[in-house]
Design a protein around this motif. Structure first.
Motif, PDB file in Angstrom:
ATOM      1  N   THR A  15       0.826  -1.215   0.000  1.00  0.00           N
ATOM      2  CA  THR A  15       0.000   0.000   0.000  1.00  0.00           C
ATOM      3  C   THR A  15       0.857   1.260   0.000  1.00  0.00           C
ATOM      4  O   THR A  15       0.510   2.241  -0.646  1.00  0.00           O
ATOM      5  CB  THR A  15      -0.964   0.023   1.200  1.00  0.00           C
ATOM      6  N   LEU A  16       1.987   1.228   0.688  1.00  0.00           N
ATOM      7  CA  LEU A  16       2.889   2.384   0.630  1.00  0.00           C
ATOM      8  C   LEU A  16       3.476   2.569  -0.762  1.00  0.00           C
ATOM      9  O   LEU A  16       3.630   3.696  -1.229  1.00  0.00           O
ATOM     10  CB  LEU A  16       4.014   2.224   1.649  1.00  0.00           C
ATOM     11  N   SER A  17       3.776   1.464  -1.436  1.00  0.00           N
ATOM     12  CA  SER A  17       4.322   1.588  -2.785  1.00  0.00           C
ATOM     13  C   SER A  17       3.270   2.125  -3.750  1.00  0.00           C
ATOM     14  O   SER A  17       3.609   2.845  -4.697  1.00  0.00           O
ATOM     15  CB  SER A  17       4.877   0.252  -3.268  1.00  0.00           C
ATOM     16  N   ILE A  18       1.988   1.812  -3.521  1.00  0.00           N
ATOM     17  CA  ILE A  18       0.926   2.386  -4.347  1.00  0.00           C
ATOM     18  C   ILE A  18       0.873   3.901  -4.141  1.00  0.00           C
ATOM     19  O   ILE A  18       0.740   4.664  -5.095  1.00  0.00           O
ATOM     20  CB  ILE A  18      -0.429   1.724  -4.040  1.00  0.00           C
ATOM     21  N   ALA A  19       0.966   4.331  -2.883  1.00  0.00           N
ATOM     22  CA  ALA A  19       0.962   5.770  -2.607  1.00  0.00           C
ATOM     23  C   ALA A  19       2.168   6.444  -3.259  1.00  0.00           C
ATOM     24  O   ALA A  19       2.048   7.521  -3.848  1.00  0.00           O
ATOM     25  CB  ALA A  19       0.950   6.022  -1.104  1.00  0.00           C
ATOM     26  N   LEU A  20       3.336   5.830  -3.171  1.00  0.00           N
ATOM     27  CA  LEU A  20       4.534   6.402  -3.800  1.00  0.00           C
ATOM     28  C   LEU A  20       4.420   6.421  -5.319  1.00  0.00           C
ATOM     29  O   LEU A  20       4.875   7.368  -5.970  1.00  0.00           O
ATOM     30  CB  LEU A  20       5.775   5.631  -3.365  1.00  0.00           C
ATOM     31  N   LEU A  21       3.805   5.387  -5.891  1.00  0.00           N
ATOM     32  CA  LEU A  21       3.583   5.368  -7.335  1.00  0.00           C
ATOM     33  C   LEU A  21       2.683   6.526  -7.753  1.00  0.00           C
ATOM     34  O   LEU A  21       2.929   7.170  -8.776  1.00  0.00           O
ATOM     35  CB  LEU A  21       2.968   4.032  -7.753  1.00  0.00           C
ATOM     36  N   ILE A  23       2.407   9.400  -6.181  1.00  0.00           N
ATOM     37  CA  ILE A  23       3.185  10.633  -6.052  1.00  0.00           C
ATOM     38  C   ILE A  23       4.142  10.791  -7.229  1.00  0.00           C
ATOM     39  O   ILE A  23       4.280  11.884  -7.787  1.00  0.00           O
ATOM     40  CB  ILE A  23       3.933  10.654  -4.707  1.00  0.00           C
ATOM     41  N   VAL A  24       4.784   9.715  -7.636  1.00  0.00           N
ATOM     42  CA  VAL A  24       5.683   9.772  -8.796  1.00  0.00           C
ATOM     43  C   VAL A  24       4.895  10.119 -10.050  1.00  0.00           C
ATOM     44  O   VAL A  24       5.348  10.918 -10.882  1.00  0.00           O
ATOM     45  CB  VAL A  24       6.439   8.431  -8.952  1.00  0.00           C
ATOM     46  N   CYS A  25       3.701   9.552 -10.185  1.00  0.00           N
ATOM     47  CA  CYS A  25       2.861   9.869 -11.339  1.00  0.00           C
ATOM     48  C   CYS A  25       2.511  11.356 -11.356  1.00  0.00           C
ATOM     49  O   CYS A  25       2.555  11.999 -12.407  1.00  0.00           O
ATOM     50  CB  CYS A  25       1.595   9.014 -11.300  1.00  0.00           C
ATOM     51  N   LEU A  34       4.058  14.166 -19.866  1.00  0.00           N
ATOM     52  CA  LEU A  34       2.720  13.594 -19.949  1.00  0.00           C
ATOM     53  C   LEU A  34       1.649  14.674 -19.996  1.00  0.00           C
ATOM     54  O   LEU A  34       1.778  15.731 -19.402  1.00  0.00           O
ATOM     55  CB  LEU A  34       2.449  12.686 -18.735  1.00  0.00           C
ATOM     56  N   ASP A  35       0.574  14.355 -20.705  1.00  0.00           N
ATOM     57  CA  ASP A  35      -0.585  15.241 -20.719  1.00  0.00           C
ATOM     58  C   ASP A  35      -1.245  15.174 -19.348  1.00  0.00           C
ATOM     59  O   ASP A  35      -1.444  14.105 -18.782  1.00  0.00           O
ATOM     60  CB  ASP A  35      -1.560  14.788 -21.801  1.00  0.00           C
ATOM     61  N   ALA A  36      -1.561  16.324 -18.797  1.00  0.00           N
ATOM     62  CA  ALA A  36      -2.010  16.391 -17.404  1.00  0.00           C
ATOM     63  C   ALA A  36      -3.414  15.846 -17.181  1.00  0.00           C
ATOM     64  O   ALA A  36      -3.728  15.397 -16.093  1.00  0.00           O
ATOM     65  CB  ALA A  36      -1.935  17.826 -16.905  1.00  0.00           C
ATOM     66  N   VAL A  37      -4.278  15.886 -18.165  1.00  0.00           N
ATOM     67  CA  VAL A  37      -5.693  15.598 -17.921  1.00  0.00           C
ATOM     68  C   VAL A  37      -5.947  14.182 -17.411  1.00  0.00           C
ATOM     69  O   VAL A  37      -6.470  14.015 -16.320  1.00  0.00           O
ATOM     70  CB  VAL A  37      -6.531  15.924 -19.175  1.00  0.00           C
ATOM     71  N   PRO A  38      -5.607  13.112 -18.136  1.00  0.00           N
ATOM     72  CA  PRO A  38      -5.966  11.797 -17.588  1.00  0.00           C
ATOM     73  C   PRO A  38      -5.019  11.319 -16.492  1.00  0.00           C
ATOM     74  O   PRO A  38      -5.449  10.678 -15.538  1.00  0.00           O
ATOM     75  CB  PRO A  38      -5.911  10.872 -18.798  1.00  0.00           C
ATOM     76  N   TRP A  39      -3.741  11.625 -16.616  1.00  0.00           N
ATOM     77  CA  TRP A  39      -2.759  11.064 -15.688  1.00  0.00           C
ATOM     78  C   TRP A  39      -2.805  11.712 -14.317  1.00  0.00           C
ATOM     79  O   TRP A  39      -2.491  11.074 -13.316  1.00  0.00           O
ATOM     80  CB  TRP A  39      -1.359  11.173 -16.274  1.00  0.00           C
ATOM     81  N   ALA A  40      -3.182  12.953 -14.244  1.00  0.00           N
ATOM     82  CA  ALA A  40      -3.257  13.613 -12.938  1.00  0.00           C
ATOM     83  C   ALA A  40      -4.344  12.977 -12.078  1.00  0.00           C
ATOM     84  O   ALA A  40      -4.151  12.763 -10.887  1.00  0.00           O
ATOM     85  CB  ALA A  40      -3.530  15.102 -13.127  1.00  0.00           C
ATOM     86  N   ILE A  42      -5.441   9.897 -12.334  1.00  0.00           N
ATOM     87  CA  ILE A  42      -4.962   8.559 -11.959  1.00  0.00           C
ATOM     88  C   ILE A  42      -3.966   8.664 -10.814  1.00  0.00           C
ATOM     89  O   ILE A  42      -4.017   7.890  -9.854  1.00  0.00           O
ATOM     90  CB  ILE A  42      -4.337   7.850 -13.184  1.00  0.00           C
ATOM     91  N   GLY A  43      -3.054   9.624 -10.898  1.00  0.00           N
ATOM     92  CA  GLY A  43      -2.079   9.824  -9.821  1.00  0.00           C
ATOM     93  C   GLY A  43      -2.738  10.213  -8.515  1.00  0.00           C
ATOM     94  O   GLY A  43      -2.371   9.721  -7.448  1.00  0.00           O
ATOM     95  N   LEU A  44      -3.735  11.099  -8.566  1.00  0.00           N
ATOM     96  CA  LEU A  44      -4.458  11.476  -7.351  1.00  0.00           C
ATOM     97  C   LEU A  44      -5.197  10.286  -6.757  1.00  0.00           C
ATOM     98  O   LEU A  44      -5.217  10.098  -5.543  1.00  0.00           O
ATOM     99  CB  LEU A  44      -5.439  12.610  -7.658  1.00  0.00           C
TER     100      LEU A  44
END
Length: 68
Positions: A15-21, A23-25, A34-40, A42-44
């Motif tokens: 679960t911590l690695s998911i949170a870090l992933l 944040i990296v995203c 990267l285009d901000a619209v879809p990836w932001a 997903i990262g959030l």
């Protein structure tokens, strides 16, 4: 002191690695190509889900430790 769920360390790490992933995203969206619209979003979502899951794992572990 006996733990009821000894595999909590592995799941907490996941679960911590998911949170870090997440944040990296978000960092790649902010500073990378990267285009901000879809990836932001997903990262959030990844960051929020990982943070909530990590908090729940810590609370469950604390409950198991203090129960005995």
């Amino acid at each position: 002191m006996r733990l009821r769920h000894p595999g909590w360390t592995l799941s907490f790490g996941i679960t911590l690695s998911i949170a870090l992933l997440g944040i990296v995203c978000l960092l790649v969206v902010r500073y990378g190509p990267l285009d901000a619209v879809p990836w932001a979003y997903i990262g959030l979502g990844l960051t929020g889900a990982g943070a909530v899951a990590s908090l729940l794992h810590v609370a469950k572990h604390a409950h198991d430790v203090t129960e005995e």
